[in-house]
Write a protein that holds these residues in place. Sequence first.
Motif, short mmCIF file in Angstrom:
data_model
loop_
_atom_site.label_atom_id
_atom_site.label_comp_id
_atom_site.label_asym_id
_atom_site.label_seq_id
_atom_site.Cartn_x
_atom_site.Cartn_y
_atom_site.Cartn_z
N PRO A 126 -14.71 7.48 11.13
CA PRO A 126 -15.60 8.52 11.65
C PRO A 126 -15.41 8.69 13.16
CG PRO A 126 -16.81 6.98 10.25
CD PRO A 126 -15.47 6.37 10.51
N GLY A 143 -17.08 10.85 16.60
CA GLY A 143 -18.12 11.73 17.15
C GLY A 143 -17.55 12.52 18.31
N GLY A 175 -15.74 10.52 20.67
CA GLY A 175 -14.65 9.65 21.13
C GLY A 175 -14.90 9.01 22.49
N THR A 176 -16.17 8.82 22.88
CA THR A 176 -16.44 8.23 24.20
C THR A 176 -16.67 6.72 24.13
OG1 THR A 176 -18.85 8.51 24.08
CG2 THR A 176 -17.58 10.37 24.95
N SER A 177 -16.57 6.14 22.94
CA SER A 177 -16.84 4.70 22.83
C SER A 177 -15.77 3.90 23.57
CB SER A 177 -16.95 4.29 21.37
OG SER A 177 -15.89 4.83 20.63
N SER A 181 -22.60 9.40 29.11
CA SER A 181 -21.42 10.11 28.62
C SER A 181 -21.88 11.33 27.83
CB SER A 181 -20.61 9.22 27.68
OG SER A 181 -21.43 8.83 26.60
N THR A 211 -22.10 12.15 20.95
CA THR A 211 -22.91 12.71 19.87
C THR A 211 -24.03 11.74 19.49
OG1 THR A 211 -21.60 11.72 18.09
CG2 THR A 211 -20.86 13.86 18.92
N SER A 242 -27.82 2.97 24.10
CA SER A 242 -29.03 3.14 24.90
C SER A 242 -28.64 3.76 26.23
CB SER A 242 -29.78 1.83 25.06
OG SER A 242 -29.00 0.87 25.69
C1 FAD Z 1 -18.67 7.31 31.22
C2 FAD Z 1 -19.27 6.62 30.04
C3 FAD Z 1 -20.57 6.16 30.14
C4 FAD Z 1 -21.17 5.53 29.06
N1 FAD Z 1 -22.47 5.10 29.17
C5 FAD Z 1 -23.08 4.54 28.12
C6 FAD Z 1 -24.44 4.12 28.21
O1 FAD Z 1 -25.10 4.28 29.24
N2 FAD Z 1 -25.01 3.57 27.11
C7 FAD Z 1 -24.32 3.40 25.94
O2 FAD Z 1 -24.88 2.91 24.97
N3 FAD Z 1 -23.01 3.76 25.83
C8 FAD Z 1 -22.39 4.33 26.88
N4 FAD Z 1 -21.08 4.73 26.77
C9 FAD Z 1 -20.35 4.49 25.51
C10 FAD Z 1 -20.38 5.66 24.50
O3 FAD Z 1 -20.68 6.88 25.13
C11 FAD Z 1 -21.38 5.35 23.39
O4 FAD Z 1 -20.91 4.25 22.65
C12 FAD Z 1 -21.65 6.52 22.43
O5 FAD Z 1 -22.75 6.17 21.61
C13 FAD Z 1 -20.47 6.89 21.56
O6 FAD Z 1 -20.74 8.15 20.94
P1 FAD Z 1 -19.56 9.12 20.47
O7 FAD Z 1 -20.17 10.33 19.90
O8 FAD Z 1 -18.60 9.32 21.58
O9 FAD Z 1 -18.94 8.23 19.33
P2 FAD Z 1 -17.41 7.88 19.04
O10 FAD Z 1 -16.82 7.22 20.21
O11 FAD Z 1 -16.73 9.06 18.51
O12 FAD Z 1 -17.61 6.82 17.87
C14 FAD Z 1 -18.22 5.58 18.12
C15 FAD Z 1 -18.36 4.79 16.82
O13 FAD Z 1 -19.27 5.42 15.98
C16 FAD Z 1 -18.67 5.79 14.73
N5 FAD Z 1 -19.25 7.09 14.40
C17 FAD Z 1 -19.26 8.21 15.15
N6 FAD Z 1 -19.97 9.17 14.52
C18 FAD Z 1 -20.40 8.64 13.36
C19 FAD Z 1 -21.18 9.12 12.27
N7 FAD Z 1 -21.69 10.36 12.25
N8 FAD Z 1 -21.42 8.29 11.22
C20 FAD Z 1 -20.95 7.03 11.23
N9 FAD Z 1 -20.21 6.52 12.22
C21 FAD Z 1 -19.95 7.31 13.28
C22 FAD Z 1 -17.19 5.78 14.99
O14 FAD Z 1 -16.46 5.48 13.83
C23 FAD Z 1 -17.07 4.67 16.03
O15 FAD Z 1 -17.05 3.42 15.39
C24 FAD Z 1 -20.44 5.34 27.86
C25 FAD Z 1 -19.12 5.80 27.77
C26 FAD Z 1 -18.53 6.44 28.85
C27 FAD Z 1 -17.12 6.92 28.71
#
Ligand code: FAD
Length: 462
Positions: free
Chosen positions: A72, A74, A76-78, A138, A141, A151
Motif C-alpha cells: 500500500p 499513500g 510516500g513520505t514515510s 509532511s 495521507t 503524530s
Molecule cells: C518532512 C517530513 C516530516 C515528517 N514529520 C512527521 C511527524 O511530525 N510525525 C509523524 O508521525 N511522521 C512524520 N513524518 C513521516 C511520514 O510523513 C508519516 O509516517 C506519514 O504518516 C506517512 O504517510 P504517507 O501517506 O506518506 O504514507 P506512505 O509513506 O505512503 O506509507 C506509509 C506506510 O503506510 C502504509 N499505508 C499507506 N496507506 C495505507 C492504507 N490506506 N492502508 C494500509 N496501509 C497503508 C504503507 O504501506 C507504508 O507501510 C515526516 C516525514 C517527512 C518527510
Amino acid sequence: MDASEAVEAVISAARAFMGDRLSVNRTVREQHSRGEDTTPPTLPDAVAFAETTEEVSRLLALCHQHGVAVTPFGAGTSLEGHVNPVRRGVSLDLSRMTAVLEVNEEDMDCLIEPGVTRQALNAFLRDKGMFFPVDPGSHCTIGGMCATRASGTNAVRYGTIRENVLGLEVVLADGRVIETGGRTRKASNGYDLTRLFIGSEGTLGVITKVRLRLHGIPEAVSAAVSQFPTLEAAVETVITVMQSGIPVARIELLDDDQMEACIRYSKLTGFAAAPTLFLEFHGSPAAVREQAAAVETIARDFGAASFAWATEAEERNRLWQARHDAYWAAVALKPGHRGITTDVCVPISRLAEAVVGAKATARDSGLTSCIVGHVGDGNFHCLILFPEGDPEALERAWALDRAIVAQGLALGGTCSGEHGIGLGKREFLEQEHGAEALAVMRGLKTSLDPRGILNPGKMFRN
Ligand SMILES: Cc1cc2nc3c(=O)[nH]c(=O)nc-3n(C[C@H](O)[C@H](O)[C@H](O)COP(=O)(O)OP(=O)(O)OC[C@H]3O[C@@H](n4cnc5c(N)ncnc54)[C@H](O)[C@@H]3O)c2cc1C
C-alpha cells in the motif's frame, strides 16, 4: 505458474476493471520505488491507482490467489523504507481516494477516504468551527498516518492518530472487507481491531475508510518562543511543565543547530541560534493567559534568556510553518546531502538524559546533525546529514542512529515514537517486545495474511 507469470495474470485481470489506472510505466513505477528514506529503491512490477473499496478488494483477491506482493502507498513520505516494494509485485496507491464522505457536526466526527490529507481535511472543516489536530510535518495521507500510527506537534494535548480514530473500513489480504470500531466515544465490545490496524504499516490490511474524531477550534490561541542558554535548561523546563500538568497544546524543542537551520531557511529573524522551545496554548482567553504565565515562570526559573509572545495569527503561522519545515531546513544546511532521522521516545522523566546524550553522541560522530522534537511526549528526532551517494558516510549515519536508539532503549524508551518500523527499525522489535510478544505479532500476521502478500519484508526481519 512462476512468479512472473503470476504477476502477468494479475496485471491482465486487474486491467479489466482498472483500465489505465493499472500502470506499468517506468516513471510511475520509479515514483513508487521508495519513500522519503535512504533504502536502495525497488521497482514494483505495476502501480494500481485505486478509486473505490471494491477495486481494492478485487485487486487483493487476485493478488492473494496468485501469491503476488502488494505494498500500500499513500503519499510516500514515510521515513523507514515502508513503501519500498522489496518483493516487487503491485504498489497500491490510495492517494486518489480523497472523498470526505460524512461530517457529523453534532457528534464531532467525520468519515473520510484514506487519500485525504490533514491539510485538505482542515480546509474542508474550517467554516464548521472544527479541526483535525494530528499534524505530521509532511504532506501525507490520513490512511498513511493510520498505518504508521503517526503524530505531530499537537499530540501532547490532542493525542496521536491512535486516539483520534473511531473506526476503520479495512480490506483484508484475501479481499474480504471489514468494518472496525464505530461512532461512539467509547465501547467495550470485543477485541479492538481498530487499534490492531493502526500502526500495522500495510502488513495486515488496506485501510479504505477512516472515521475520525474532530475537535472544536479553540476560542483563544497564543504562541510563545523561549530561548535558553543550554539544551539541559530547555529540556528541564519541558519536564517540569509536563509534570505540573499545565495543558500546553504544543511544546517543541529545537536545538542550536536546528535553530540556525530554521533561521536561514525560514528567515526567522529576531532569534538566536540557541536551544529553543516553541509553545502554543489553547482555551479561553483567561485560561491561555494563565497557562502561558505558568510556563514563563518555569522557563525563567531554568534561566530562559527570553520568552517572546506571538499572539497575531500571522506571526504564529510563520513560527509553526518554520517548525514544520525543520526537516527541509536541516537538509538545506549542507547542499548535496540527505538526511536520516532518529525517532526515539522516552518516559518524560528521562528526556533530559536522552536528548543531551544524543547530542553528545552526535557531536562525537563528526557528522552534522540537528535535534528537533515533540518533547512534551518524550519524543525527539536527531536528523543526521550525510553526503548523497557516499555509502561509507551513510553507514556512519546509520551507526549513529543505532547508537542513539540504544541510549533511548536503555532509558526505558522505544526506537520509534511515530515513524514506525518499516525496514529501518526491524532489528529493535524483538529487543523492545521480547521473543514471545514478537511470536504473537507474527501469529496475527499469519492469521490475517496467510500467504504473506501484504507489504512483505516489513516490520519483521524475515
Ligand atoms: C518532512 C517530513 C516530516 C515528517 N514529520 C512527521 C511527524 O511530525 N510525525 C509523524 O508521525 N511522521 C512524520 N513524518 C513521516 C511520514 O510523513 C508519516 O509516517 C506519514 O504518516 C506517512 O504517510 P504517507 O501517506 O506518506 O504514507 P506512505 O509513506 O505512503 O506509507 C506509509 C506506510 O503506510 C502504509 N499505508 C499507506 N496507506 C495505507 C492504507 N490506506 N492502508 C494500509 N496501509 C497503508 C504503507 O504501506 C507504508 O507501510 C515526516 C516525514 C517527512 C518527510
